[in-house]
Design a protein around this motif. Sequence first.
Motif, mmCIF file in Angstrom:
data_model
loop_
_atom_site.group_PDB
_atom_site.id
_atom_site.type_symbol
_atom_site.label_atom_id
_atom_site.label_comp_id
_atom_site.label_asym_id
_atom_site.label_seq_id
_atom_site.Cartn_x
_atom_site.Cartn_y
_atom_site.Cartn_z
ATOM 1 N N LYS A 169 38.970 -4.543 78.962
ATOM 2 C CA LYS A 169 37.694 -4.396 79.671
ATOM 3 C C LYS A 169 36.671 -3.734 78.729
ATOM 4 O O LYS A 169 36.420 -2.531 78.799
ATOM 5 C CB LYS A 169 37.886 -3.562 80.938
ATOM 6 C CG LYS A 169 38.756 -4.210 81.985
ATOM 7 C CD LYS A 169 38.069 -5.423 82.592
ATOM 8 C CE LYS A 169 38.824 -5.978 83.792
ATOM 9 N NZ LYS A 169 40.092 -6.614 83.407
ATOM 10 N N PRO A 170 36.104 -4.511 77.817
ATOM 11 C CA PRO A 170 35.218 -3.911 76.810
ATOM 12 C C PRO A 170 33.839 -3.558 77.358
ATOM 13 O O PRO A 170 33.379 -4.108 78.361
ATOM 14 C CB PRO A 170 35.103 -5.015 75.761
ATOM 15 C CG PRO A 170 35.251 -6.278 76.557
ATOM 16 C CD PRO A 170 36.264 -5.954 77.630
ATOM 17 N N LEU A 171 33.191 -2.626 76.660
ATOM 18 C CA LEU A 171 31.745 -2.511 76.765
ATOM 19 C C LEU A 171 31.145 -3.572 75.854
ATOM 20 O O LEU A 171 31.662 -3.836 74.758
ATOM 21 C CB LEU A 171 31.266 -1.131 76.319
ATOM 22 C CG LEU A 171 31.720 0.070 77.145
ATOM 23 C CD1 LEU A 171 31.061 1.335 76.605
ATOM 24 C CD2 LEU A 171 31.418 -0.115 78.620
ATOM 25 N N MET A 172 30.048 -4.190 76.294
ATOM 26 C CA MET A 172 29.413 -5.273 75.550
ATOM 27 C C MET A 172 27.937 -4.948 75.352
ATOM 28 O O MET A 172 27.277 -4.459 76.269
ATOM 29 C CB MET A 172 29.549 -6.595 76.330
ATOM 30 C CG MET A 172 30.988 -6.971 76.653
ATOM 31 S SD MET A 172 31.129 -8.427 77.753
ATOM 32 C CE MET A 172 30.853 -7.652 79.375
ATOM 33 N N ARG A 173 27.442 -5.256 74.178
ATOM 34 C CA ARG A 173 26.015 -5.048 73.912
ATOM 35 C C ARG A 173 25.213 -6.217 74.486
ATOM 36 O O ARG A 173 25.445 -7.378 74.150
ATOM 37 C CB ARG A 173 25.762 -4.914 72.416
ATOM 38 C CG ARG A 173 26.387 -3.667 71.803
ATOM 39 C CD ARG A 173 25.776 -3.347 70.449
ATOM 40 N NE ARG A 173 26.515 -2.260 69.798
ATOM 41 C CZ ARG A 173 26.344 -0.965 70.052
ATOM 42 N NH1 ARG A 173 25.442 -0.596 70.950
ATOM 43 N NH2 ARG A 173 27.059 -0.048 69.423
ATOM 44 N N ARG A 174 24.255 -5.871 75.328
ATOM 45 C CA ARG A 174 23.437 -6.914 75.963
ATOM 46 C C ARG A 174 22.696 -7.734 74.917
ATOM 47 O O ARG A 174 22.550 -8.948 75.062
ATOM 48 C CB ARG A 174 22.447 -6.272 76.944
ATOM 49 C CG ARG A 174 21.616 -7.294 77.734
ATOM 50 C CD ARG A 174 20.572 -6.591 78.588
ATOM 51 N NE ARG A 174 21.184 -5.782 79.626
ATOM 52 C CZ ARG A 174 21.475 -6.226 80.848
ATOM 53 N NH1 ARG A 174 21.217 -7.485 81.173
ATOM 54 N NH2 ARG A 174 22.009 -5.421 81.737
ATOM 55 N N THR A 175 22.217 -7.087 73.856
ATOM 56 C CA THR A 175 21.461 -7.828 72.849
ATOM 57 C C THR A 175 22.322 -8.921 72.217
ATOM 58 O O THR A 175 21.819 -10.012 71.942
ATOM 59 C CB THR A 175 20.943 -6.882 71.756
ATOM 60 O OG1 THR A 175 22.033 -6.108 71.226
ATOM 61 C CG2 THR A 175 19.876 -5.950 72.296
ATOM 62 N N PHE A 176 23.605 -8.623 71.984
ATOM 63 C CA PHE A 176 24.472 -9.648 71.401
ATOM 64 C C PHE A 176 24.625 -10.819 72.366
ATOM 65 O O PHE A 176 24.528 -11.991 71.966
ATOM 66 C CB PHE A 176 25.849 -9.059 71.064
ATOM 67 C CG PHE A 176 26.756 -10.039 70.372
ATOM 68 C CD1 PHE A 176 26.782 -10.118 68.990
ATOM 69 C CD2 PHE A 176 27.566 -10.899 71.106
ATOM 70 C CE1 PHE A 176 27.593 -11.044 68.344
ATOM 71 C CE2 PHE A 176 28.390 -11.825 70.468
ATOM 72 C CZ PHE A 176 28.397 -11.893 69.089
#
Length: 342
Positions: A169-176
Motif C-alpha cells: 500500500k504505497p504512498l504515491m506522488r500525484r505529480t507522477f
Amino acid sequence: MTAAAPTDVCIIITAKNAADTIARAIASALAEPETAEVVVIDDGSTDDSASVARAADDGTGRLKVVRFEENRGPAAARNHAIAISHSPLIGVLDADDFFFPGRLGQLLSQDGWDFIADNIAFIDAAQAANAHGSIDRFAPSPRLIDLVGFVEGNISRRGVRRGEIGFLKPLMRRTFLDQRDLRYNETLRLGEDYDLYARALANGARFKIIRSCGYAAIVRGNSLSGSHRTTDLKRLYEADRAILAGSRLSSDAEAAVRRHERHIRDRYELRHFLDLKNQQGFGRAIGYALTHPAALPAIIGGILADKTERFRPSGSPAPVALGGKGDVRYLLETLAVDQPQK
C-alpha cells in the motif's frame, strides 16, 4: 536552497459493507499528523457504512465521505477519490485495515521515490486491538524495486500463501500519476493495484520499499475463498497484454510480464474448466479442454495441486485465516524481493 518536499497526504478508503471496521480505519488515518485529508468512498454498501464513516469525523475538517448508490468497484471508487482530493501525496487504506501509529512519518523520512511502501502485518481480526504492541520492529533497510522484481513478486508459488507484493500500500506522488496520465484501470475488480504499480514502473517510477511495518491487514477465512469472478482473472491477464503492447520494456521486463500473464491465464483456464463442469456438466468441460489443448497443462496441474493440498504441511506461523496458528505474518518476510541484492 531547494524547497522541502510536500508532506501533505490524502488517504483514500473505499468501502463496501464495512460498517464494522471503517471507523477504526478512519481513526488510524486521522491520527497521523501528516494526513491532510481522508476521502471515504462508500461503494454501494447495503449497510450503514457511510453513516458510520461520517460519525468517525474528528472535527478537524479533514474527512470527506461520498456515497455511490451502485457498486462501481474499487478502481472506479479510488479514481473518484483522487479526482476530488488535492494533496500532493496519495495513499490507500482498505476499510478492514488500519495504520500503526507513526506510519506516515516513517515513510516520509525517506527520499528519492515516486512510490514508497512499507511492510504489512497480516493479523486475525481478534488480534487487532493489541496488534501494535505485538508486532516485530524491523530496521527500514530501504531499497528500490524494479519492474522485473515487482512482477516476479506477484507470481504465486506452491507452498507460499498470500505472498504477492501487489498487496503493498504505497504512498504515491500525484505529480507522477498526473504527468504519466496514470489512474486505476476501472475494468479490473481483481489486481487493480498490481496493474497500476506495474504500469507506473513501466513508466519509470522509482518504487522504494522499506521493511518497517506500519500497515495492519486484517485477514478472515471468508476473505480468502476466491470470491472473485472467473472473468476477473481474464481481465487481469488482458491487462498484462495491454502493458506488453503499450510499453517499451527491456527484454527481462517483457519476459517477466509474460510469465505473470501466463500465470494468471493458467488460473483462468482452471477456473473456467471448473465453471463449465459445475454449470454444464463434466462432458462439456472435457469438450472444452480437448478443443483447447494449450489449456490442458493448467487444468491438469491445477486439479492435481488441489487434490494434494491436504497432504501439504499446515499450521505454519501465520494468522489462523491464512492457515497458520494465529501468529502475525509479515508480507516482506518471505518474499524473494526482500532478499539482499547480489
